[in-house]
Design a protein around this motif. Structure first.
Motif: not given
Length: 180
Positions: A92-117
């Motif tokens: 349930r985890t997805f990663y992305a690198v944008t032009d500004q941040r690194a993103l970590i998103w986990r869905g489901g019952p223990w959903s969590r979103f992290q953003s690293v500038s």
């Protein structure tokens, strides 16, 4: 996959922010070096619990069996449960690198979103194993917080067990220099 990630993270993106890379961790069971210790220890733990409960079976008190249930539960979790939970969370985890941040998103019952500038990221560590690798963001914790042998015990934001981790790290470093 980039379109799927864009759709899932649409409400998390900043205005004008665009995704440069997206990915997911390795799916299925994932063993680490620390499992060379953890699994045998858990088997011994569970074996002692089974052995002790068999000895207790000769007791006249049926509550003696209940005493050993927590020991069984801990042993089975250490052998199987933690691996299954880890696989469930990575699915349930997805990663992305944008032009500004690194993103970590986990869905489901223990959903969590992290953003690293990327502009304020600090250090980045790459741990490669074959074609896959893990990218850890920030300083390594001091003391018992992290482990060279297990990324699952490390509290830093991370892209765990991704394909072509070296290439993704290069993209992050180039983008980091561009936004600095």
């Amino acid at each position: 996959m980039r379109f799927e990630m864009q759709r899932m993270l649409a409400d998390k993106l900043l205005p004008g922010e665009r995704i440069l890379w997206s990915g997911r961790p390795k799916q299925g069971l994932l063993l680490e070096w620390s499992d060379l210790f953890t699994i045998p220890f858990a088997l011994i733990w569970t074996g002692f619990a089974v052995s002790a409960s068999l000895r207790a079976s000769f007791s006249d008190n049926p509550l003696d069996y209940l005493f050993f249930l927590p020991f069984y539960a801990v042993g089975f979790y250490m052998v199987f449960g933690r691996l299954l939970l880890d696989a469930y969370l990575r699915a349930r985890t997805f990663y992305a690198v944008t032009d500004q941040r690194a993103l970590i998103w986990r869905g489901g019952p223990w959903s969590r979103f992290q953003s690293v500038s990327l502009a304020n990221m600090g250090s980045i560590e790459l741990r490669e194993r074959g074609r896959r690798g893990t990218i850890l963001f920030g300083q390594e914790p001091v003391g018992w917080g992290g482990s060279r042998f297990s990324t699952s015990s490390d509290s830093r934001p991370a892209f765990l067990a991704i394909e072509n981790a070296g290439t993704v790290l290069g993209l992050i470093e180039r983008t980091k220099r561009a936004v600095a």
